[in-house]
Motif scaffolding. Structure first.
Motif, short mmCIF file in Angstrom:
data_model
loop_
_atom_site.label_atom_id
_atom_site.label_comp_id
_atom_site.label_asym_id
_atom_site.label_seq_id
_atom_site.Cartn_x
_atom_site.Cartn_y
_atom_site.Cartn_z
N VAL A 1 2.16 20.41 2.75
CA VAL A 1 1.32 19.22 2.82
C VAL A 1 2.11 18.11 3.51
N PHE A 2 1.56 17.61 4.60
CA PHE A 2 2.22 16.53 5.35
C PHE A 2 1.66 15.18 4.91
N MET A 3 2.58 14.23 4.65
CA MET A 3 2.19 12.88 4.25
C MET A 3 2.48 11.91 5.39
N SER A 4 1.49 11.18 5.81
CA SER A 4 1.70 10.13 6.80
C SER A 4 2.16 8.87 6.06
N PRO A 5 2.66 7.86 6.78
CA PRO A 5 3.11 6.64 6.10
C PRO A 5 2.03 5.93 5.29
N ILE A 6 0.75 6.23 5.56
CA ILE A 6 -0.31 5.54 4.82
C ILE A 6 -0.73 6.30 3.56
N ASN A 7 -0.22 7.50 3.36
CA ASN A 7 -0.55 8.25 2.16
C ASN A 7 0.23 7.75 0.94
N VAL A 8 -0.30 8.04 -0.25
CA VAL A 8 0.45 7.82 -1.48
C VAL A 8 1.63 8.79 -1.46
N GLN B 1 0.82 -1.21 0.00
CA GLN B 1 0.00 0.00 0.00
C GLN B 1 0.85 1.26 0.00
N PHE B 2 2.06 1.18 0.59
CA PHE B 2 2.91 2.36 0.62
C PHE B 2 3.39 2.74 -0.78
#
Length: 217
Positions: A95-102, A50-51
């Motif tokens: 924009v902050f991306m968490s580990p579950i984001n594309v 998914q990552f």
């Protein structure tokens, strides 16, 4: 569909998981423990898959609009002094991306790449105030005749140890096209002209290549 930056990692992970499942099934006699370990390995594989996913995005090309380069949550909208390239005040949208984001990075506008530079650095948490200047990062500036020059900066987080940047000076690029990848948690800052009309709010979730961050006047 998976991003090309993840192909090697996915293959290695798949080999490890299959081997681990075989060993668990062969050598763990306790049924409950065998089941738990197998579920853990399957969960690990799903997390990696998914990552590195790379969903197709439909970009509505518009030279008057600046799109979000990445998926995530808007954490900063403020006027700042951008000192690497512009050396003047700009509106920063982060924009902050968490580990579950594309984690695919996309070009916020179409045009010509006029600046692209990699900076080695620290691995502070991505939301740290000094992350934009001290962390590992790349800075890219794209220019077109409508909005002028737009700068976006990929910033590695505490977990992200590698930034991939495809932008090269003098490249002609398409809005929404793949411009790179950041592995495992990060942030992207976009620096806009002061007269830009901001179209997002703090804590708003955005999609790379689709969500409009701002529009030229």
């Amino acid at each position: 569909m998976f991003h090309k930056e993840g192909h090697k990692i996915i293959f290695v992970t798949l080999v490890i998981v299959v081997a681990a499942l075989f060993l668990i099934d062969a050598y763990i006699e306790l049924a409950w423990l065998r089941t738990i370990l197998m579920l853990v390995m399957v969960f690990f594989l799903i997390t990696i898959l998914q990552f590195f996913r790379n969903p197709k995005r439909i970009t509505q090309l518009n030279d008057h609009q600046i799109l979000s380069p990445v998926d995530g949550k808007v954490v900063v909208i403020e006027e700042v002094f951008e000192k690497e390239f512009f050396k003047e005040k700009r509106i920063q949208v982060s924009v902050f991306m968490s580990p579950i984001n594309v984690h695919v990075t996309r070009y916020p506008i179409g045009g010509q790449v006029v600046y692209s530079k990699y900076h080695p650095g620290k691995y502070l948490v991505a939301w740290h105030p000094k992350a934009s200047e001290e962390n590992e990062r790349t800075t890219v500036v794209v220019e077109n005749n409508t909005v002028g020059k737009i700068l976006y900066r990929q910033i590695a987080g505490a977990l992200a140890k590698r930034i991939v940047n495809y932008a090269k000076v003098n490249d002609t690029v398409k809005q929404g096209a793949d411009s790179g990848f950041i592995k495992f948690g990060s942030r992207v800052d976009v620096f806009l002209p002061l007269d830009s009309k901001i179209k997002v709010e703090l804590n708003q979730k955005v999609k790379g290549g689709e969500s409009i961050l701002a529009q030229s006047p």
